[in-house]
Design an enzyme around this catalytic site. Sequence first.
Site, PDB file in Angstrom:
ATOM      1  N   ARG A  52      11.001  -4.540   7.781  1.00  0.00           N
ATOM      2  CA  ARG A  52       9.594  -4.556   8.214  1.00  0.00           C
ATOM      3  C   ARG A  52       8.726  -5.320   7.220  1.00  0.00           C
ATOM      4  NH1 ARG A  52       6.623   1.062   9.439  1.00  0.00           N
ATOM      5  NH2 ARG A  52       6.585   1.151   7.161  1.00  0.00           N
ATOM      6  N   LYS A 151       1.939  -4.684   8.240  1.00  0.00           N
ATOM      7  CA  LYS A 151       1.499  -3.681   7.254  1.00  0.00           C
ATOM      8  C   LYS A 151       0.866  -4.448   6.099  1.00  0.00           C
ATOM      9  CE  LYS A 151       3.240   0.685   5.383  1.00  0.00           C
ATOM     10  NZ  LYS A 151       2.174   1.574   5.796  1.00  0.00           N
ATOM     11  N   GLU A 184      -2.734   5.293  17.319  1.00  0.00           N
ATOM     12  CA  GLU A 184      -2.051   5.996  16.226  1.00  0.00           C
ATOM     13  C   GLU A 184      -3.112   6.590  15.323  1.00  0.00           C
ATOM     14  OE1 GLU A 184       0.012   3.292  13.552  1.00  0.00           O
ATOM     15  OE2 GLU A 184      -1.501   1.746  13.881  1.00  0.00           O
TER      16      GLU A 184
HETATM   17  N1  PXG Z   1       0.721   3.941  11.099  1.00  0.00           N
HETATM   18  C1  PXG Z   1       0.099   3.414  10.036  1.00  0.00           C
HETATM   19  C2  PXG Z   1      -1.172   2.686  10.228  1.00  0.00           C
HETATM   20  C3  PXG Z   1       0.671   3.555   8.760  1.00  0.00           C
HETATM   21  O1  PXG Z   1       0.072   3.042   7.688  1.00  0.00           O
HETATM   22  C4  PXG Z   1       2.491   4.803   9.765  1.00  0.00           C
HETATM   23  C5  PXG Z   1       1.882   4.607  10.994  1.00  0.00           C
HETATM   24  C6  PXG Z   1       3.797   5.516   9.685  1.00  0.00           C
HETATM   25  O2  PXG Z   1       4.853   4.591   9.422  1.00  0.00           O
HETATM   26  P1  PXG Z   1       6.160   5.004   8.622  1.00  0.00           P
HETATM   27  O3  PXG Z   1       6.974   3.766   8.594  1.00  0.00           O
HETATM   28  O4  PXG Z   1       5.722   5.449   7.256  1.00  0.00           O
HETATM   29  O5  PXG Z   1       6.807   6.075   9.409  1.00  0.00           O
HETATM   30  C7  PXG Z   1       1.889   4.259   8.621  1.00  0.00           C
HETATM   31  C8  PXG Z   1       2.525   4.416   7.287  1.00  0.00           C
HETATM   32  C9  PXG Z   1      -0.102   6.122   2.046  1.00  0.00           C
HETATM   33  C10 PXG Z   1       1.035   5.931   2.969  1.00  0.00           C
HETATM   34  O6  PXG Z   1       0.046   5.849   0.857  1.00  0.00           O
HETATM   35  C11 PXG Z   1       0.812   5.520   4.252  1.00  0.00           C
HETATM   36  C12 PXG Z   1       1.884   5.301   5.092  1.00  0.00           C
HETATM   37  C13 PXG Z   1       3.157   5.527   4.655  1.00  0.00           C
HETATM   38  C14 PXG Z   1       3.372   5.961   3.370  1.00  0.00           C
HETATM   39  C15 PXG Z   1       2.291   6.165   2.492  1.00  0.00           C
HETATM   40  O7  PXG Z   1      -1.185   6.529   2.498  1.00  0.00           O
HETATM   41  N2  PXG Z   1       1.607   4.861   6.342  1.00  0.00           N
END
Ligand code: PXG
Length: 285
Positions: A52, A151, A184
């Site tokens: 990703r 991301k 989301e």
């Molecule tokens: N949507 C968004 C906008 C995100 O930023 C997810 C969904 C979930 O994705 P994953 O791949 O983690 O299942 C995310 C991920 C933080 C932090 O530091 C944020 C995320 C992941 C880890 C840490 O706030 N967001």
Amino acid sequence: MALKVFINGTLYNKEDAKVSVYDHGFLYGDGVFEGMRSYGGSVFRMKEHLDRLWESAEKIQLEIPMSKEQMADSVNATLAANEIEDGYIRLVVSRGEGTLGLDPNKCPTPNIIIITDFITLYPDEFYQNGLEIITAKTIRNHPGALDPRIKSLNYLNNILAKIEGLAAGCVETLMLNHQGEVAECTGDNIFIVQDGRLLTPPVEAGVLEGITRGAVMELAAEDGVEVVEATMSLEDVYAAEEVFLTGSAAEIVPVIKVDGNQIGNGTPGLLTRRIADLYSQLRTS
Ligand code: PXG
């Protein structure tokens, strides 16, 4: 022992881990990142996260000056140097140091940063009793403006929504897309249970393709639960039998109230708890 941070191949003590104020990641949010978890010293779904990261980088025409294998080795070396077993990894690739002005061509070398640390996103009571969320007025970025699949280091869209939620006493906030469909949350994907089936918005609804989301879809299907990627309205969420959120940091979080509407009987649902159990087995397997 001071935490060590990886910058471009060297480990620095946390207080000495610095990049230039001319880095376009800082000046313009020009860069990409990943947030991963390690359990028992090994990174959960590292391959998926690196895939990703590379896809995000490609979408902003940023060439990562390292192979995926080298990146995986660097992540593992940083974790080992910090003796972190169960932790959090923040991987950042910024456009690098340049001049003032947007032109990415003025930034010859991307900066690669690996921070390994600990993260607790939500207190334990939310996992036990469930979370209350609201829907933000701020909508998710239009995919034609900034594709939510990237991301990127530009998280203002999510931060503005998060500010709305925090003002209402909610630690996480639901976001709709430009068509008024459920997208989301600010840092988590959303699932609902409807007629015993598990529904989550499709990536086309303008969401990040979460790694945890993918793992949950696999776990549910293996467990004989029907999983559907379906566009959903806020009314679908309000009327859902269960609601939960997924993310690398948050893992599986039950939701018991959305915009003041109680979900199910107001406690974490059976399927939610089943998925959370399966996920905790998977992450340590
Ligand atoms: N949507 C968004 C906008 C995100 O930023 C997810 C969904 C979930 O994705 P994953 O791949 O983690 O299942 C995310 C991920 C933080 C932090 O530091 C944020 C995320 C992941 C880890 C840490 O706030 N967001």
